[in-house]
Motif scaffolding. Structure first.
Motif, PDB file in Angstrom:
ATOM      1  N   ASP A  49       0.859  -1.180   0.000  1.00 22.57           N
ATOM      2  CA  ASP A  49       0.000   0.000   0.000  1.00 22.57           C
ATOM      3  C   ASP A  49       0.901   1.237   0.000  1.00 22.57           C
ATOM      4  O   ASP A  49       1.606   1.493   0.965  1.00 22.57           O
ATOM      5  CB  ASP A  49      -0.889   0.005   1.244  1.00 22.57           C
ATOM      6  CG  ASP A  49      -1.943   1.098   1.229  1.00 22.57           C
ATOM      7  OD1 ASP A  49      -1.668   2.174   0.649  1.00 22.57           O
ATOM      8  OD2 ASP A  49      -3.036   0.897   1.799  1.00 22.57           O
ATOM      9  N   PRO A  50       0.892   2.033  -1.076  1.00 27.00           N
ATOM     10  CA  PRO A  50       1.807   3.173  -1.160  1.00 27.00           C
ATOM     11  C   PRO A  50       1.288   4.443  -0.488  1.00 27.00           C
ATOM     12  O   PRO A  50       1.883   5.510  -0.645  1.00 27.00           O
ATOM     13  CB  PRO A  50       1.927   3.390  -2.674  1.00 27.00           C
ATOM     14  CG  PRO A  50       0.568   3.032  -3.186  1.00 27.00           C
ATOM     15  CD  PRO A  50       0.089   1.886  -2.310  1.00 27.00           C
ATOM     16  N   THR A  51       0.201   4.331   0.268  1.00 25.56           N
ATOM     17  CA  THR A  51      -0.439   5.514   0.850  1.00 25.56           C
ATOM     18  C   THR A  51       0.547   6.387   1.608  1.00 25.56           C
ATOM     19  O   THR A  51       0.591   7.611   1.430  1.00 25.56           O
ATOM     20  CB  THR A  51      -1.589   5.097   1.782  1.00 25.56           C
ATOM     21  OG1 THR A  51      -2.592   4.429   1.018  1.00 25.56           O
ATOM     22  CG2 THR A  51      -2.202   6.303   2.474  1.00 25.56           C
ATOM     23  N   ASN A  52       1.333   5.788   2.502  1.00 30.54           N
ATOM     24  CA  ASN A  52       2.229   6.582   3.350  1.00 30.54           C
ATOM     25  C   ASN A  52       3.268   7.334   2.527  1.00 30.54           C
ATOM     26  O   ASN A  52       3.573   8.500   2.808  1.00 30.54           O
ATOM     27  CB  ASN A  52       2.934   5.684   4.373  1.00 30.54           C
ATOM     28  CG  ASN A  52       1.971   5.069   5.369  1.00 30.54           C
ATOM     29  OD1 ASN A  52       0.790   5.381   5.388  1.00 30.54           O
ATOM     30  ND2 ASN A  52       2.472   4.175   6.196  1.00 30.54           N
ATOM     31  N   LEU A  53       3.820   6.674   1.516  1.00 27.79           N
ATOM     32  CA  LEU A  53       4.830   7.316   0.675  1.00 27.79           C
ATOM     33  C   LEU A  53       4.241   8.520  -0.051  1.00 27.79           C
ATOM     34  O   LEU A  53       4.843   9.598  -0.086  1.00 27.79           O
ATOM     35  CB  LEU A  53       5.387   6.301  -0.326  1.00 27.79           C
ATOM     36  CG  LEU A  53       6.428   6.821  -1.310  1.00 27.79           C
ATOM     37  CD1 LEU A  53       7.644   7.372  -0.586  1.00 27.79           C
ATOM     38  CD2 LEU A  53       6.836   5.716  -2.290  1.00 27.79           C
ATOM     39  N   VAL A  54       3.058   8.350  -0.600  1.00 23.82           N
ATOM     40  CA  VAL A  54       2.398   9.456  -1.292  1.00 23.82           C
ATOM     41  C   VAL A  54       2.113  10.596  -0.326  1.00 23.82           C
ATOM     42  O   VAL A  54       2.340  11.772  -0.633  1.00 23.82           O
ATOM     43  CB  VAL A  54       1.102   8.967  -1.977  1.00 23.82           C
ATOM     44  CG1 VAL A  54       0.309  10.147  -2.540  1.00 23.82           C
ATOM     45  CG2 VAL A  54       1.423   7.980  -3.087  1.00 23.82           C
ATOM     46  N   ARG A  55       1.638  10.256   0.868  1.00 20.60           N
ATOM     47  CA  ARG A  55       1.319  11.283   1.867  1.00 20.60           C
ATOM     48  C   ARG A  55       2.578  12.071   2.261  1.00 20.60           C
ATOM     49  O   ARG A  55       2.525  13.299   2.426  1.00 20.60           O
ATOM     50  CB  ARG A  55       0.716  10.635   3.123  1.00 20.60           C
ATOM     51  CG  ARG A  55      -0.676  10.041   2.943  1.00 20.60           C
ATOM     52  CD  ARG A  55      -1.757  11.109   2.961  1.00 20.60           C
ATOM     53  NE  ARG A  55      -1.810  11.849   4.197  1.00 20.60           N
ATOM     54  CZ  ARG A  55      -2.514  11.484   5.259  1.00 20.60           C
ATOM     55  NH1 ARG A  55      -3.209  10.369   5.245  1.00 20.60           N
ATOM     56  NH2 ARG A  55      -2.549  12.258   6.337  1.00 20.60           N
ATOM     57  N   VAL A  56       3.690  11.387   2.417  1.00 19.14           N
ATOM     58  CA  VAL A  56       4.924  12.063   2.821  1.00 19.14           C
ATOM     59  C   VAL A  56       5.398  13.011   1.727  1.00 19.14           C
ATOM     60  O   VAL A  56       5.835  14.138   2.004  1.00 19.14           O
ATOM     61  CB  VAL A  56       6.019  11.039   3.180  1.00 19.14           C
ATOM     62  CG1 VAL A  56       7.374  11.706   3.317  1.00 19.14           C
ATOM     63  CG2 VAL A  56       5.664  10.331   4.478  1.00 19.14           C
ATOM     64  N   VAL A  57       5.320  12.585   0.464  1.00 18.10           N
ATOM     65  CA  VAL A  57       5.732  13.465  -0.630  1.00 18.10           C
ATOM     66  C   VAL A  57       4.835  14.699  -0.667  1.00 18.10           C
ATOM     67  O   VAL A  57       5.307  15.822  -0.839  1.00 18.10           O
ATOM     68  CB  VAL A  57       5.694  12.717  -1.973  1.00 18.10           C
ATOM     69  CG1 VAL A  57       5.941  13.677  -3.133  1.00 18.10           C
ATOM     70  CG2 VAL A  57       6.737  11.603  -1.999  1.00 18.10           C
ATOM     71  N   LEU A  58       3.539  14.506  -0.482  1.00 16.03           N
ATOM     72  CA  LEU A  58       2.605  15.631  -0.540  1.00 16.03           C
ATOM     73  C   LEU A  58       2.721  16.543   0.682  1.00 16.03           C
ATOM     74  O   LEU A  58       2.784  17.766   0.553  1.00 16.03           O
ATOM     75  CB  LEU A  58       1.169  15.108  -0.644  1.00 16.03           C
ATOM     76  CG  LEU A  58       0.759  14.448  -1.960  1.00 16.03           C
ATOM     77  CD1 LEU A  58      -0.635  13.841  -1.836  1.00 16.03           C
ATOM     78  CD2 LEU A  58       0.801  15.448  -3.111  1.00 16.03           C
ATOM     79  N   GLU A 114      -4.203   7.375  -7.440  1.00 16.82           N
ATOM     80  CA  GLU A 114      -3.861   7.178  -6.023  1.00 16.82           C
ATOM     81  C   GLU A 114      -3.397   8.482  -5.387  1.00 16.82           C
ATOM     82  O   GLU A 114      -3.685   8.757  -4.224  1.00 16.82           O
ATOM     83  CB  GLU A 114      -2.792   6.097  -5.898  1.00 16.82           C
ATOM     84  CG  GLU A 114      -3.296   4.704  -6.270  1.00 16.82           C
ATOM     85  CD  GLU A 114      -2.186   3.680  -6.367  1.00 16.82           C
ATOM     86  OE1 GLU A 114      -2.108   2.803  -5.491  1.00 16.82           O
ATOM     87  OE2 GLU A 114      -1.396   3.758  -7.326  1.00 16.82           O
ATOM     88  N   VAL A 115      -2.686   9.285  -6.156  1.00 12.73           N
ATOM     89  CA  VAL A 115      -2.248  10.590  -5.647  1.00 12.73           C
ATOM     90  C   VAL A 115      -3.456  11.514  -5.502  1.00 12.73           C
ATOM     91  O   VAL A 115      -3.607  12.222  -4.494  1.00 12.73           O
ATOM     92  CB  VAL A 115      -1.212  11.222  -6.593  1.00 12.73           C
ATOM     93  CG1 VAL A 115      -0.758  12.568  -6.051  1.00 12.73           C
ATOM     94  CG2 VAL A 115      -0.021  10.287  -6.773  1.00 12.73           C
ATOM     95  N   TYR A 116      -4.335  11.488  -6.485  1.00 14.55           N
ATOM     96  CA  TYR A 116      -5.533  12.322  -6.434  1.00 14.55           C
ATOM     97  C   TYR A 116      -6.371  11.983  -5.209  1.00 14.55           C
ATOM     98  O   TYR A 116      -6.856  12.868  -4.490  1.00 14.55           O
ATOM     99  CB  TYR A 116      -6.354  12.131  -7.704  1.00 14.55           C
ATOM    100  CG  TYR A 116      -7.711  12.782  -7.647  1.00 14.55           C
ATOM    101  CD1 TYR A 116      -7.861  14.158  -7.837  1.00 14.55           C
ATOM    102  CD2 TYR A 116      -8.855  12.030  -7.381  1.00 14.55           C
ATOM    103  CE1 TYR A 116      -9.102  14.764  -7.771  1.00 14.55           C
ATOM    104  CE2 TYR A 116     -10.096  12.615  -7.302  1.00 14.55           C
ATOM    105  CZ  TYR A 116     -10.217  13.984  -7.508  1.00 14.55           C
ATOM    106  OH  TYR A 116     -11.455  14.580  -7.423  1.00 14.55           O
TER     107      TYR A 116
END
Length: 426
Positions: free
Chosen positions: A356-365, A416-418
């Protein structure tokens, strides 16, 4: 007419039986409260209670941003609406100034308020039920020593039928049974102390265990990881080596992670950073070591190896590599090697390659910020890029780091980013 009356009377009788059964199920293990009771508070008891309240991270939920400590009012978002934390100061009108230690123990152990009202499990009594009476009394003594704050409790904002005591009673009948700490004779005292802290006051399973459609956890899935409802951070499994399992770590490294937020094999971000900042950094060395020993002893699960990862399109990797070179390489290195003591390595980083890439995306954002602790008072942080990178660029750079320098994981899509932006209003 007789048939109608018989049907009505039968229905009422069934409702009566169901209500009686529901009440019985919700009173399991409860003893009558004593008519009178006096808790003999001492400075030592108060000091111990303050420590235990930190272990339980009580202030995090019972303090509103900008408000008085423990005066409540913080809104806790759930899939069913908002639950507002209560005033725990000794104010007699709004807090727990008129409570007895037995009534406080009933709230901790049985999830029932002074007036008998059932409490919502946003207050994690499903874990606190394992706290001993002695520790509950110490926490109560500490709370009673605080300045009284005349802050009114806020009404919950839950949708029907979740707002009703009947629905809560059904939930409890299905998913809650009062418990007690269980020592394992075959284990060491240190292990058993760790189990008590992790499963009780630490309430680690509240985040690191998946929840069903009604918001309940099960022992069978304890520590197997899951998306934290509403917060939308993924709490990785604590019993899986490829997620957040620490079985192969040195015990002192696990202790370092709990007390400073940083260890040779990883660091904490998101909700766990707040836990370290407000709670675990204050653990005694003995208690931190006990928790580490218990977490290392968790029976490990072996996740099925995912199907062969399809290599991302070369165009996505090229675009992601360009974004990485412009915005990331100066800290994380050209080869994702990081900088010891400052910036984490991305190569071989299991937080990067989670399914689940959620955390990685959240950190970048949103950026990534380590907690400031006594052992790491001036941590480095990662700035947010939500204002600088498009959804396509975020998807590309996260896909790039998940598939470079030996890393291998499914690519991240723009959708997923959206969704990550939409969920957090970014």
């Amino acid at each position: 007419m007789k048939r109608i009356l018989w049907t009505i009377s039968s229905a009422l009788a069934l409702l009566g039986v169901a209500a009686a059964l529901l009440v019985t199920l919700n009173l399991r293990g409860e003893e009558p409260l004593p008519a009178t009771e006096t808790l003999h508070s001492t400075p030592e008891l108060v000091q111990r209670g303050e420590y235990l309240a930190r272990v339980g991270n009580c202030m995090a939920c019972h303090t509103m941003q900008g408000g008085a400590q423990f005066a409540g009012g913080r809104g806790i978002d759930t899939p069913f609406g908002v639950v507002h934390s209560s005033n725990l100061t000794p104010d007699k009108a709004h807090g727990i100034g008129n409570w007895t230690s037995a009534e406080f123990w009933r709230a901790m152990h049985h999830g029932r308020s002074k007036d008998g009202r059932l409490l919502y499990p946003a207050f994690p009594y499903t874990n606190y039920t394992q706290v001993t009476r002695e520790d509950s009394d110490a926490i109560f003594a500490y709370l009673q020593s605080l300045p009284a704050v005349a802050e009114s409790n806020r009404a919950h904002a839950l949708r029907f039928p979740y707002s009703s005591q009947v629905a809560l009673g059904v939930w409890r009948a299905l998913f809650f049974t009062p418990g007690a700490p269980q020592s394992e004779p075959a284990q060491t005292a240190e292990y058993n102390r760790g189990a008590y802290l992790v499963n009780g006051l630490g309430h680690c399973t509240a985040c690191h265990t998946p929840r069903n459609a009604l918001g309940a956890t099960t022992d069978a899935k304890a520590f197997t990881g899951g998306l934290i409802p509403v917060q939308n951070w993924y709490a990785p499994a604590l019993n899986v080596a490829t997620e957040a399992g620490v079985k192969e770590w040195k015990t002192e490294d696990v202790v370092a992670l709990l007390k400073t937020g940083v260890a040779p094999h990883g660091s904490v971000l998101g909700p766990m950073a707040e836990v370290v900042f407000r709670s675990t950094q204050y653990l005694t060395d003995a208690d931190a070591s006990a928790m580490a020993v218990y977490l290392q002893a968790l029976p490990q699960q072996v996740r099925k190896a995912p199907a062969a990862v399809v290599a991302p399109p070369s165009s996505a990797m090229a675009r992601g590599g360009k974004v990485y070179e412009q915005h990331c390489a100066q800290c994380h290195g050209d080869q994702g090697q990081g900088e010891s003591g400052a910036f984490p390595a991305l190569t071989g980083n299991r937080a990067i390659t989670l399914a689940d890439p959620t955390n990685l995306v959240r950190v970048v954002l949103q950026g990534g910020y380590l907690p400031a602790t006594a052992g790491n008072p001036y941590p480095h942080g990662m700035p947010p890029f939500q204002q600088f990178l498009s959804d396509e660029e975020v998807a590309a750079v996260t896909t790039f780091v998940r598939n470079s320098w030996g890393n291998q994981a499914p690519g991240v899509g723009t959708i997923e980013v959206y969704r990550a932006r939409e969920r957090r209003g970014l």
